[in-house]
Scaffold this motif. Sequence first.
Motif, PDB file in Angstrom:
ATOM      1  N   LEU A 148       0.754  -1.503   0.084  1.00  0.00           N
ATOM      2  CA  LEU A 148      -0.413  -0.235  -0.077  1.00  0.00           C
ATOM      3  C   LEU A 148       0.824   1.244  -0.229  1.00  0.00           C
ATOM      4  O   LEU A 148       0.456   2.247  -0.773  1.00  0.00           O
ATOM      5  N   PHE A 149       2.121   1.365   0.669  1.00  0.00           N
ATOM      6  CA  PHE A 149       2.676   2.173   0.313  1.00  0.00           C
ATOM      7  C   PHE A 149       3.748   2.406  -0.758  1.00  0.00           C
ATOM      8  O   PHE A 149       3.657   3.548  -1.274  1.00  0.00           O
ATOM      9  N   ARG A 150       4.036   1.446  -0.859  1.00  0.00           N
ATOM     10  CA  ARG A 150       4.525   1.735  -2.568  1.00  0.00           C
ATOM     11  C   ARG A 150       4.112   2.236  -3.438  1.00  0.00           C
ATOM     12  O   ARG A 150       4.360   2.971  -4.164  1.00  0.00           O
ATOM     13  N   HIS A 151       2.066   1.885  -3.384  1.00  0.00           N
ATOM     14  CA  HIS A 151       1.569   2.186  -4.214  1.00  0.00           C
ATOM     15  C   HIS A 151       0.120   3.021  -3.839  1.00  0.00           C
ATOM     16  O   HIS A 151      -0.315   3.140  -4.286  1.00  0.00           O
ATOM     17  N   ARG A 152       0.659   4.160  -3.073  1.00  0.00           N
ATOM     18  CA  ARG A 152       0.346   5.274  -2.329  1.00  0.00           C
ATOM     19  C   ARG A 152      -0.635   6.032  -3.367  1.00  0.00           C
ATOM     20  O   ARG A 152      -1.618   6.473  -2.963  1.00  0.00           O
ATOM     21  N   ASN A 153       0.584   6.092  -4.307  1.00  0.00           N
ATOM     22  CA  ASN A 153      -0.464   7.520  -5.184  1.00  0.00           C
ATOM     23  C   ASN A 153      -0.855   6.971  -6.226  1.00  0.00           C
ATOM     24  O   ASN A 153      -0.644   7.529  -7.647  1.00  0.00           O
ATOM     25  N   GLU A 154      -1.872   5.108  -6.122  1.00  0.00           N
ATOM     26  CA  GLU A 154      -1.970   4.783  -7.436  1.00  0.00           C
ATOM     27  C   GLU A 154      -3.310   4.776  -6.763  1.00  0.00           C
ATOM     28  O   GLU A 154      -3.615   4.930  -5.845  1.00  0.00           O
ATOM     29  N   ASP A 155      -4.317   4.254  -8.128  1.00  0.00           N
ATOM     30  CA  ASP A 155      -5.787   3.765  -7.296  1.00  0.00           C
ATOM     31  C   ASP A 155      -6.013   2.742  -8.007  1.00  0.00           C
ATOM     32  O   ASP A 155      -5.073   1.791  -8.937  1.00  0.00           O
ATOM     33  N   PRO A 156      -7.043   2.052  -7.770  1.00  0.00           N
ATOM     34  CA  PRO A 156      -7.029   0.308  -8.036  1.00  0.00           C
ATOM     35  C   PRO A 156      -7.652   0.397  -8.970  1.00  0.00           C
ATOM     36  O   PRO A 156      -8.236   1.193  -9.885  1.00  0.00           O
ATOM     37  N   ASP A 157      -7.532  -0.351 -10.642  1.00  0.00           N
ATOM     38  CA  ASP A 157      -7.484  -0.294 -11.853  1.00  0.00           C
ATOM     39  C   ASP A 157      -9.312  -1.388 -12.064  1.00  0.00           C
ATOM     40  O   ASP A 157      -8.583  -2.760 -12.525  1.00  0.00           O
ATOM     41  N   VAL A 158     -10.401   0.241 -11.592  1.00  0.00           N
ATOM     42  CA  VAL A 158     -11.579  -1.119 -11.675  1.00  0.00           C
ATOM     43  C   VAL A 158     -11.474  -1.764 -12.278  1.00  0.00           C
ATOM     44  O   VAL A 158     -12.666  -3.359 -12.898  1.00  0.00           O
ATOM     45  N   GLU A 159     -11.866  -1.057 -13.835  1.00  0.00           N
ATOM     46  CA  GLU A 159     -11.807  -1.537 -15.463  1.00  0.00           C
ATOM     47  C   GLU A 159     -11.630  -2.827 -15.504  1.00  0.00           C
ATOM     48  O   GLU A 159     -12.209  -3.880 -16.493  1.00  0.00           O
ATOM     49  N   ASN A 160     -10.040  -3.178 -14.988  1.00  0.00           N
ATOM     50  CA  ASN A 160      -9.203  -4.345 -15.255  1.00  0.00           C
ATOM     51  C   ASN A 160      -9.359  -5.161 -14.019  1.00  0.00           C
ATOM     52  O   ASN A 160      -8.593  -6.526 -14.339  1.00  0.00           O
ATOM     53  N   ASN A 161     -10.375  -5.264 -13.441  1.00  0.00           N
ATOM     54  CA  ASN A 161     -10.076  -6.115 -12.188  1.00  0.00           C
ATOM     55  C   ASN A 161     -11.168  -7.621 -13.049  1.00  0.00           C
ATOM     56  O   ASN A 161     -11.769  -7.579 -13.680  1.00  0.00           O
ATOM     57  N   VAL A 162     -10.639  -8.787 -12.272  1.00  0.00           N
ATOM     58  CA  VAL A 162     -10.531  -9.988 -13.081  1.00  0.00           C
ATOM     59  C   VAL A 162     -12.279 -10.399 -13.268  1.00  0.00           C
ATOM     60  O   VAL A 162     -12.283 -10.769 -14.179  1.00  0.00           O
ATOM     61  N   ILE A 163     -12.508 -10.170 -11.360  1.00  0.00           N
ATOM     62  CA  ILE A 163     -14.104  -9.794 -11.704  1.00  0.00           C
ATOM     63  C   ILE A 163     -15.232  -8.902 -12.508  1.00  0.00           C
ATOM     64  O   ILE A 163     -16.049 -10.100 -13.115  1.00  0.00           O
ATOM     65  N   VAL A 164     -14.440  -8.622 -12.393  1.00  0.00           N
ATOM     66  CA  VAL A 164     -15.429  -7.647 -13.288  1.00  0.00           C
ATOM     67  C   VAL A 164     -15.259  -7.191 -15.029  1.00  0.00           C
ATOM     68  O   VAL A 164     -16.070  -7.801 -15.544  1.00  0.00           O
ATOM     69  N   LYS A 165     -13.805  -7.932 -15.319  1.00  0.00           N
ATOM     70  CA  LYS A 165     -13.944  -8.297 -16.692  1.00  0.00           C
ATOM     71  C   LYS A 165     -14.373  -9.953 -16.764  1.00  0.00           C
ATOM     72  O   LYS A 165     -15.402  -9.256 -18.670  1.00  0.00           O
ATOM     73  N   THR A 166     -14.461 -10.718 -16.037  1.00  0.00           N
ATOM     74  CA  THR A 166     -15.641 -12.044 -16.468  1.00  0.00           C
ATOM     75  C   THR A 166     -17.618 -11.841 -16.603  1.00  0.00           C
ATOM     76  O   THR A 166     -17.433 -12.456 -17.178  1.00  0.00           O
ATOM     77  N   ALA A 167     -17.584 -11.176 -16.231  1.00  0.00           N
ATOM     78  CA  ALA A 167     -18.623 -10.379 -15.646  1.00  0.00           C
ATOM     79  C   ALA A 167     -19.269  -9.325 -17.158  1.00  0.00           C
ATOM     80  O   ALA A 167     -20.455  -9.983 -17.512  1.00  0.00           O
ATOM     81  N   ARG A 168     -18.259  -8.706 -17.397  1.00  0.00           N
ATOM     82  CA  ARG A 168     -18.448  -8.367 -18.641  1.00  0.00           C
ATOM     83  C   ARG A 168     -19.008  -9.245 -19.823  1.00  0.00           C
ATOM     84  O   ARG A 168     -19.227  -9.221 -21.298  1.00  0.00           O
TER      85      ARG A 168
END
Length: 333
Positions: A148-168
């Motif tokens: 979390l500290f290493r990637h504190r300046n990023e946001d989760p990539d919701v569009e490329n989440n495996v669950i979301v991609k599978t649902a689509r």
Amino acid sequence: MFEISGLTWILTIGLIVLLLAVDLVSAAVRPHRVGFREAAAWSVFYVLVAVAFGIWFMSAYGGSYGAEYFAGYVVEKSLSVDNLFVFVIIMTTFAVPEEHQHKVLTFGIVLALVMRAIFIAVGATLLSLFSFMFLIFGLLLLYTAVQLFRHRNEDPDVENNVIVKTARRVLPVTEEYVGGKLVTRIDGRRFVTPLFVVLVAIGGVDLLFALDSIPAVFGVTEEPYIVFTANAFALLGLRALFFLVKGLLDRLVYLSAGLAIILAFIGVKLILHWAHVDIHKSVPEVSTPVSLGVIIGILVVVIVASLVKTSRDPDAKAHAGSLRGHSADRGQS
């Protein structure tokens, strides 16, 4: 000896279900844009309910367990704010209409409570059977804190989440929200709406946060009842808090870094407890009052420093933080 009767469990769960029912009914019966005054009133109400419960719990079971409850509540409340960041990202990514955001949030809270109840039961069982689980939980929190500290300046990539991609990929999805429905029929064919995909994304986020938050709260108390109530009362106010502070979240630029430090602190606390129990009694432990003071102190510093930073640099923008980097895939944050 700390012991919660079956009746107390039933009454507590009944109170939580009642409060959830109020949220569900208000979201289903009267979809609307939640204003600042309404959100503030509900936020204050849920905080007062949590505090009132803590006061009752302290008077009934003693100051030590009361302190554990409040420490757990503060930990979960602070983690829930980061959860709000991700909810905002999901709402923005999928352009959820404001009148349906209330419904999405309530669903997310219900699902989070169910998932965390399962993880609490599993975690409490593992800790009671295997003391080395304190070491495992501690190392898990340290790993999460570092990522979390290493990637504190990023946001989760919701569009490329495996669950979301599978649902689509496997489900036919409509272009429009169709009045807030999850499923609809077009020309005799059944479709899911984008709101269904949003709920899938929320469910995936809830799962990830449950994996982090349960070890974190077990770091301040080993009692399943305290873990459950701290989680429940922190989550119950999440819906109102979302509408109250979503305009202010961008200003909490150091929140992810602060949460990483809190998770690392609790991870070290768990490892010290394991060493105290399994290696030698001379290994020091961190007391609950000290934990509560450190956690509150970190949050105060984070909030003040964030507000000072954004007042001097209005272009500074907060991020939810991510457990893995993906800047190369979508450009630097």
